[in-house]
Design a protein around this motif. Structure first.
Motif, PDB file in Angstrom:
ATOM      1  N   THR A 157       0.836  -1.199   0.000  1.00  0.00           N
ATOM      2  CA  THR A 157       0.000   0.000   0.000  1.00  0.00           C
ATOM      3  C   THR A 157       0.874   1.254   0.000  1.00  0.00           C
ATOM      4  OG1 THR A 157      -1.718  -1.151   1.263  1.00  0.00           O
ATOM      5  CG2 THR A 157      -1.827   1.256   1.219  1.00  0.00           C
ATOM      6  N   ARG A 158       0.608   2.156  -0.901  1.00  0.00           N
ATOM      7  CA  ARG A 158       1.291   3.445  -0.902  1.00  0.00           C
ATOM      8  C   ARG A 158       0.689   4.312   0.210  1.00  0.00           C
ATOM      9  NH1 ARG A 158      -0.366   4.603  -6.925  1.00  0.00           N
ATOM     10  NH2 ARG A 158      -2.201   3.620  -5.994  1.00  0.00           N
ATOM     11  N   LYS A 193       8.934   4.248   3.887  1.00  0.00           N
ATOM     12  CA  LYS A 193       8.712   4.503   2.452  1.00  0.00           C
ATOM     13  C   LYS A 193       7.424   5.284   2.202  1.00  0.00           C
ATOM     14  CE  LYS A 193      12.440   2.190   1.717  1.00  0.00           C
ATOM     15  NZ  LYS A 193      13.727   2.937   1.568  1.00  0.00           N
ATOM     16  N   VAL A 194       7.116   6.222   3.111  1.00  0.00           N
ATOM     17  CA  VAL A 194       5.987   7.122   2.903  1.00  0.00           C
ATOM     18  C   VAL A 194       6.260   7.961   1.650  1.00  0.00           C
ATOM     19  CG1 VAL A 194       4.833   9.164   3.867  1.00  0.00           C
ATOM     20  CG2 VAL A 194       5.279   7.163   5.310  1.00  0.00           C
ATOM     21  N   MET A 195       5.250   8.069   0.776  1.00  0.00           N
ATOM     22  CA  MET A 195       5.432   8.810  -0.475  1.00  0.00           C
ATOM     23  C   MET A 195       5.628  10.302  -0.245  1.00  0.00           C
ATOM     24  SD  MET A 195       2.689   7.127  -3.113  1.00  0.00           S
ATOM     25  CE  MET A 195       3.540   7.718  -4.579  1.00  0.00           C
ATOM     26  N   ALA A 196       4.848  10.867   0.685  1.00  0.00           N
ATOM     27  CA  ALA A 196       4.937  12.301   0.958  1.00  0.00           C
ATOM     28  C   ALA A 196       4.171  12.612   2.227  1.00  0.00           C
ATOM     29  CB  ALA A 196       4.383  13.122  -0.211  1.00  0.00           C
ATOM     30  N   VAL A 197       4.523  13.734   2.836  1.00  0.00           N
ATOM     31  CA  VAL A 197       3.776  14.289   3.961  1.00  0.00           C
ATOM     32  C   VAL A 197       3.066  15.542   3.468  1.00  0.00           C
ATOM     33  CG1 VAL A 197       3.908  15.284   6.269  1.00  0.00           C
ATOM     34  CG2 VAL A 197       5.430  13.391   5.633  1.00  0.00           C
ATOM     35  N   GLY A 215      16.726   7.978   4.091  1.00  0.00           N
ATOM     36  CA  GLY A 215      16.373   8.229   2.706  1.00  0.00           C
ATOM     37  C   GLY A 215      15.577   9.509   2.557  1.00  0.00           C
ATOM     38  N   PRO A 216      15.183   9.845   1.338  1.00  0.00           N
ATOM     39  CA  PRO A 216      14.466  11.104   1.097  1.00  0.00           C
ATOM     40  C   PRO A 216      13.018  11.032   1.549  1.00  0.00           C
ATOM     41  CG  PRO A 216      14.670   9.859  -0.932  1.00  0.00           C
ATOM     42  CD  PRO A 216      15.444   9.092   0.096  1.00  0.00           C
ATOM     43  N   LEU A 217      12.479  12.193   1.909  1.00  0.00           N
ATOM     44  CA  LEU A 217      11.064  12.312   2.267  1.00  0.00           C
ATOM     45  C   LEU A 217      10.525  13.584   1.624  1.00  0.00           C
ATOM     46  CD1 LEU A 217       8.654  11.155   3.887  1.00  0.00           C
ATOM     47  CD2 LEU A 217       9.332  12.691   5.749  1.00  0.00           C
ATOM     48  N   ARG A 218       9.469  13.437   0.857  1.00  0.00           N
ATOM     49  CA  ARG A 218       8.870  14.578   0.164  1.00  0.00           C
ATOM     50  C   ARG A 218       7.854  15.257   1.066  1.00  0.00           C
ATOM     51  NH1 ARG A 218       6.759  14.012  -6.066  1.00  0.00           N
ATOM     52  NH2 ARG A 218       6.023  16.169  -6.393  1.00  0.00           N
ATOM     53  N   ILE A 241      -1.566  10.956  -8.455  1.00  0.00           N
ATOM     54  CA  ILE A 241      -0.648   9.865  -8.136  1.00  0.00           C
ATOM     55  C   ILE A 241      -0.826   8.779  -9.183  1.00  0.00           C
ATOM     56  CG2 ILE A 241       0.009   8.140  -6.411  1.00  0.00           C
ATOM     57  CD1 ILE A 241      -1.129  10.076  -4.305  1.00  0.00           C
ATOM     58  N   THR A 242       0.241   8.498  -9.897  1.00  0.00           N
ATOM     59  CA  THR A 242       0.250   7.454 -10.916  1.00  0.00           C
ATOM     60  C   THR A 242       1.390   6.505 -10.593  1.00  0.00           C
ATOM     61  OG1 THR A 242      -0.556   9.053 -12.546  1.00  0.00           O
ATOM     62  CG2 THR A 242       0.299   6.962 -13.389  1.00  0.00           C
ATOM     63  N   GLY A 243       1.066   5.291 -10.198  1.00  0.00           N
ATOM     64  CA  GLY A 243       2.107   4.373  -9.754  1.00  0.00           C
ATOM     65  C   GLY A 243       2.824   4.939  -8.553  1.00  0.00           C
ATOM     66  N   GLU A 244       4.144   5.133  -8.677  1.00  0.00           N
ATOM     67  CA  GLU A 244       4.931   5.703  -7.586  1.00  0.00           C
ATOM     68  C   GLU A 244       5.247   7.185  -7.824  1.00  0.00           C
ATOM     69  OE1 GLU A 244       5.504   3.948  -4.860  1.00  0.00           O
ATOM     70  OE2 GLU A 244       4.409   2.293  -5.812  1.00  0.00           O
TER      71      GLU A 244
END
Length: 294
Positions: A157-158, A193-197, A215-218, A241-244
């Motif tokens: 799950t993203r 691996k959170v996509m963004a805050v 790692g990076p965090l957006r 949001i498309t894929g990752e």
């Protein structure tokens, strides 16, 4: 067909709103946002706090009526302006009482196809480290609750995390404290691996990637729909949001391009005037004062 692959293959569109500030709302801006939601039917709406200006009953009544009329799944975060200013008993013992008309949407996790929007509380009733209490603090309890929600999600799950305050802990130019426990929180969320805050509080949009030991965090910030503008006109973020991949458009009534709407670093707060050296978006100038609050 693998349902997880199918879920990730369908683009998702979110509207990210913040800092509506009923009491100093911009009527044209909130009508425009409401009409866009009704017409375009986004998959979800995330409102990252500060529904009101002074947490007064009439402000909450107007904010809750507006949110209940939105034609989409909605999650609402609590902002520092949403905790009672004048009723100290209620601030300390029942601070979220005035949210009850929309309690099912407050800090609600939204589960979309292959994606979850998970809340993270950054507001507190008081902060022994400083006064005033307008900036953020990710308490250990709040972080545990968010991490438990993330860890309970199905594998693959993203995740987007929704909070009111940006998670930067220190201002770069002078190391001033911003969000307490922000650095540790960013590192842990990056490790998950959170996509963004998604956040607000600043009243100008931003889209910044912070490097952490994990790692990076957006970090994606929405502007305001209030008359408390900073260096940009009222706006909200359209997030696809498309894929990752995440694509952000800062939509605004003046049709200013996104690149001109976004600041390149996070200032201390939304109070005018900004201090010398604090970021201003390319589009405009900072007003010297807020409109008066009646």
């Amino acid at each position: 067909m693998n349902p997880e692959v199918s879920d990730h293959s369908r683009p998702l569109r979110l509207f990210h709103l913040s800092d509506v500030h009923f009491g100093l709302e911009d009527p044209a801006a909130i009508a425009w946002a409401e009409q866009a939601i009704a017409r375009e039917k986004p998959d979800a709406v995330a409102i990252t706090g500060d529904l009101t200006m002074r947490a007064r009953h009439h402000e909450f009544d107007a904010a809750c009526a507006w949110i209940k009329g939105l034609k989409a799944p909605v999650t609402v975060e609590i902002g520092n302006h949403d905790i009672p200013y004048f009723n100290l008993y209620q601030r300390f013992f029942d601070p979220y009482r005035r949210f009850r008309a929309i309690e099912r949407q407050v800090e609600a996790q939204l589960d979309l196809p292959g994606l979850a929007i998970v809340p993270l509380r950054t507001t507190t009733r008081a902060q022994w480290q400083r006064f005033p209490w307008s900036n953020g603090w990710v308490t250990d309890a709040a972080l545990r609750e968010t991490l438990a929600a993330i860890d309970a999600l199905p594998q693959g799950t993203r995740v987007l995390v929704a909070a009111h305050h940006p998670l930067l802990e220190r201002r770069a130019r002078d190391n001033k404290l911003l969000t307490i426990n922000g650095s540790r929180t960013m590192e842990i969320l990056a490790g998950r691996k959170v996509m963004a805050v998604l956040s607000g509080h600043i009243h100008d949009a931003f889209d910044i990637t912070e490097q952490t030991p994990s790692g990076p965090l957006r970090m994606i910030g929405a502007g305001t729909l209030s008359r408390r503008i900073r260096s940009t006109p009222p706006s909200f973020n359209e997030i696809t949001i498309t894929g990752e991949e995440i694509h952000v458009v800062a939509r605004n009534l003046e049709h200013v391009p996104t690149a001109a709407m976004q600041i390149d670093e996070v200032p201390e707060n939304a109070l005018p005037p900004r201090q010398p050296g604090e970021p201003v978006a390319p589009v405009g100038a900072v007003p010297p004062v807020d409109p008066p609050v009646h």
